[in-house]
Design a protein around this motif. Structure first.
Motif, PDB file in Angstrom:
ATOM      1  N   SER A  14      41.291  35.382  58.995  1.00  0.00           N
ATOM      2  CA  SER A  14      39.910  35.831  59.156  1.00  0.00           C
ATOM      3  C   SER A  14      39.016  34.982  58.272  1.00  0.00           C
ATOM      4  O   SER A  14      39.502  34.260  57.391  1.00  0.00           O
ATOM      5  CB  SER A  14      39.765  37.310  58.792  1.00  0.00           C
ATOM      6  N   GLY A  15      37.703  35.075  58.529  1.00  0.00           N
ATOM      7  CA  GLY A  15      36.743  34.406  57.662  1.00  0.00           C
ATOM      8  C   GLY A  15      36.141  33.134  58.207  1.00  0.00           C
ATOM      9  O   GLY A  15      35.255  32.543  57.579  1.00  0.00           O
ATOM     10  N   GLY A  16      36.596  32.700  59.365  1.00  0.00           N
ATOM     11  CA  GLY A  16      36.029  31.476  59.931  1.00  0.00           C
ATOM     12  C   GLY A  16      34.601  31.700  60.414  1.00  0.00           C
ATOM     13  O   GLY A  16      34.119  32.830  60.472  1.00  0.00           O
ATOM     14  N   GLY A  17      33.940  30.609  60.743  1.00  0.00           N
ATOM     15  CA  GLY A  17      32.578  30.720  61.246  1.00  0.00           C
ATOM     16  C   GLY A  17      31.882  29.385  61.263  1.00  0.00           C
ATOM     17  O   GLY A  17      32.504  28.336  61.076  1.00  0.00           O
ATOM     18  N   LEU A  18      30.567  29.445  61.499  1.00  0.00           N
ATOM     19  CA  LEU A  18      29.731  28.248  61.550  1.00  0.00           C
ATOM     20  C   LEU A  18      28.950  28.144  60.241  1.00  0.00           C
ATOM     21  O   LEU A  18      28.236  29.080  59.859  1.00  0.00           O
ATOM     22  CB  LEU A  18      28.768  28.342  62.733  1.00  0.00           C
ATOM     23  N   VAL A  19      29.099  27.021  59.559  1.00  0.00           N
ATOM     24  CA  VAL A  19      28.391  26.790  58.301  1.00  0.00           C
ATOM     25  C   VAL A  19      27.779  25.400  58.331  1.00  0.00           C
ATOM     26  O   VAL A  19      28.101  24.596  59.209  1.00  0.00           O
ATOM     27  CB  VAL A  19      29.325  26.922  57.078  1.00  0.00           C
ATOM     28  N   GLN A  20      26.932  25.131  57.347  1.00  0.00           N
ATOM     29  CA  GLN A  20      26.320  23.812  57.238  1.00  0.00           C
ATOM     30  C   GLN A  20      27.079  22.959  56.223  1.00  0.00           C
ATOM     31  O   GLN A  20      27.762  23.499  55.337  1.00  0.00           O
ATOM     32  CB  GLN A  20      24.860  23.946  56.811  1.00  0.00           C
ATOM     33  N   ALA A  21      26.942  21.665  56.356  1.00  0.00           N
ATOM     34  CA  ALA A  21      27.572  20.753  55.411  1.00  0.00           C
ATOM     35  C   ALA A  21      27.126  21.095  53.990  1.00  0.00           C
ATOM     36  O   ALA A  21      25.943  21.338  53.750  1.00  0.00           O
ATOM     37  CB  ALA A  21      27.216  19.315  55.754  1.00  0.00           C
ATOM     38  N   GLY A  22      28.087  21.121  53.080  1.00  0.00           N
ATOM     39  CA  GLY A  22      27.816  21.467  51.698  1.00  0.00           C
ATOM     40  C   GLY A  22      28.050  22.926  51.367  1.00  0.00           C
ATOM     41  O   GLY A  22      28.130  23.298  50.186  1.00  0.00           O
ATOM     42  N   ASP A  23      28.168  23.749  52.379  1.00  0.00           N
ATOM     43  CA  ASP A  23      28.409  25.182  52.162  1.00  0.00           C
ATOM     44  C   ASP A  23      29.855  25.439  51.754  1.00  0.00           C
ATOM     45  O   ASP A  23      30.717  24.553  51.842  1.00  0.00           O
ATOM     46  CB  ASP A  23      28.093  25.973  53.435  1.00  0.00           C
ATOM     47  N   SER A  24      30.088  26.677  51.348  1.00  0.00           N
ATOM     48  CA  SER A  24      31.439  27.134  51.021  1.00  0.00           C
ATOM     49  C   SER A  24      31.847  28.213  52.007  1.00  0.00           C
ATOM     50  O   SER A  24      30.996  28.886  52.607  1.00  0.00           O
ATOM     51  CB  SER A  24      31.487  27.697  49.596  1.00  0.00           C
ATOM     52  N   LEU A  25      33.142  28.387  52.150  1.00  0.00           N
ATOM     53  CA  LEU A  25      33.677  29.398  53.052  1.00  0.00           C
ATOM     54  C   LEU A  25      35.012  29.872  52.504  1.00  0.00           C
ATOM     55  O   LEU A  25      35.761  29.093  51.902  1.00  0.00           O
ATOM     56  CB  LEU A  25      33.856  28.823  54.455  1.00  0.00           C
ATOM     57  N   ARG A  26      35.279  31.151  52.701  1.00  0.00           N
ATOM     58  CA  ARG A  26      36.536  31.724  52.244  1.00  0.00           C
ATOM     59  C   ARG A  26      37.298  32.270  53.431  1.00  0.00           C
ATOM     60  O   ARG A  26      36.851  33.209  54.088  1.00  0.00           O
ATOM     61  CB  ARG A  26      36.292  32.842  51.231  1.00  0.00           C
ATOM     62  N   LEU A  27      38.449  31.696  53.698  1.00  0.00           N
ATOM     63  CA  LEU A  27      39.343  32.217  54.717  1.00  0.00           C
ATOM     64  C   LEU A  27      40.354  33.138  54.054  1.00  0.00           C
ATOM     65  O   LEU A  27      40.646  33.017  52.866  1.00  0.00           O
ATOM     66  CB  LEU A  27      40.078  31.080  55.427  1.00  0.00           C
ATOM     67  N   SER A  28      40.893  34.050  54.851  1.00  0.00           N
ATOM     68  CA  SER A  28      41.920  34.941  54.333  1.00  0.00           C
ATOM     69  C   SER A  28      43.033  35.077  55.360  1.00  0.00           C
ATOM     70  O   SER A  28      42.794  35.066  56.562  1.00  0.00           O
ATOM     71  CB  SER A  28      41.339  36.315  54.005  1.00  0.00           C
ATOM     72  N   CYS A  29      44.245  35.208  54.858  1.00  0.00           N
ATOM     73  CA  CYS A  29      45.413  35.423  55.704  1.00  0.00           C
ATOM     74  C   CYS A  29      46.057  36.732  55.269  1.00  0.00           C
ATOM     75  O   CYS A  29      46.499  36.853  54.119  1.00  0.00           O
ATOM     76  CB  CYS A  29      46.400  34.272  55.555  1.00  0.00           C
TER      77      CYS A  29
END
Length: 123
Positions: A7-22
């Motif tokens: 879970s945690g995927g999505g659309l972000v902009q360059a330079g952003d952060s994102l947290r995926l989880s399993c």
């Protein structure tokens, strides 16, 4: 049997952060290695990072170390992947996987896989 749900995927902009989880369930993971892989359109699946459930030793693809961080939450049976300074070339489907080996970097060493979560980084 092992079940893995990302879970945690999505659309972000360059330079952003994102947290995926399993989220892992099923048989015990005390001796497993948990890994993250990704596959971009038209490209082969590649290793991203892995962590030993027992020792917490971590392993990264050379090109990603410093931007991506893998960890584990024993209480929740989850394996987060923190991604910083995202680039358009990070766009891919990200997969969580589990291996019975102590150290595993190759996809064929992982018999258990999740369905994947899409990460899209716009420029």
């Amino acid at each position: 049997q092992v079940q893995l749900v990302e879970s945690g995927g999505g659309l972000v902009q360059a330079g952003d952060s994102l947290r995926l989880s399993c989220a892992a369930s099923g048989r015990t993971f005390s001796s497993h290695t948990m890994g993250w892989f990704r596959q971009a359109p038209g490209k082969e699946r590649e290793f991203v990072a892995a962590i030993s459930w027992r020792t917490s030793n971590t392993y990264y693809a050379d090109s990603l170390q410093g931007r991506f961080t893998i960890s584990r939450d024993n209480a929740k049976n989850t394996v987060p992947l923190h991604m910083n300074s995202l680039k358009p070339e990070d766009t891919a489907v990200y997969y969580c996987a589990a291996s019975p080996l102590t150290v595993a970097r190759a996809g064929h060493q992982y018999p258990y896989w999740g369905q994947g979560t899409q990460v899209t980084v716009s420029s």
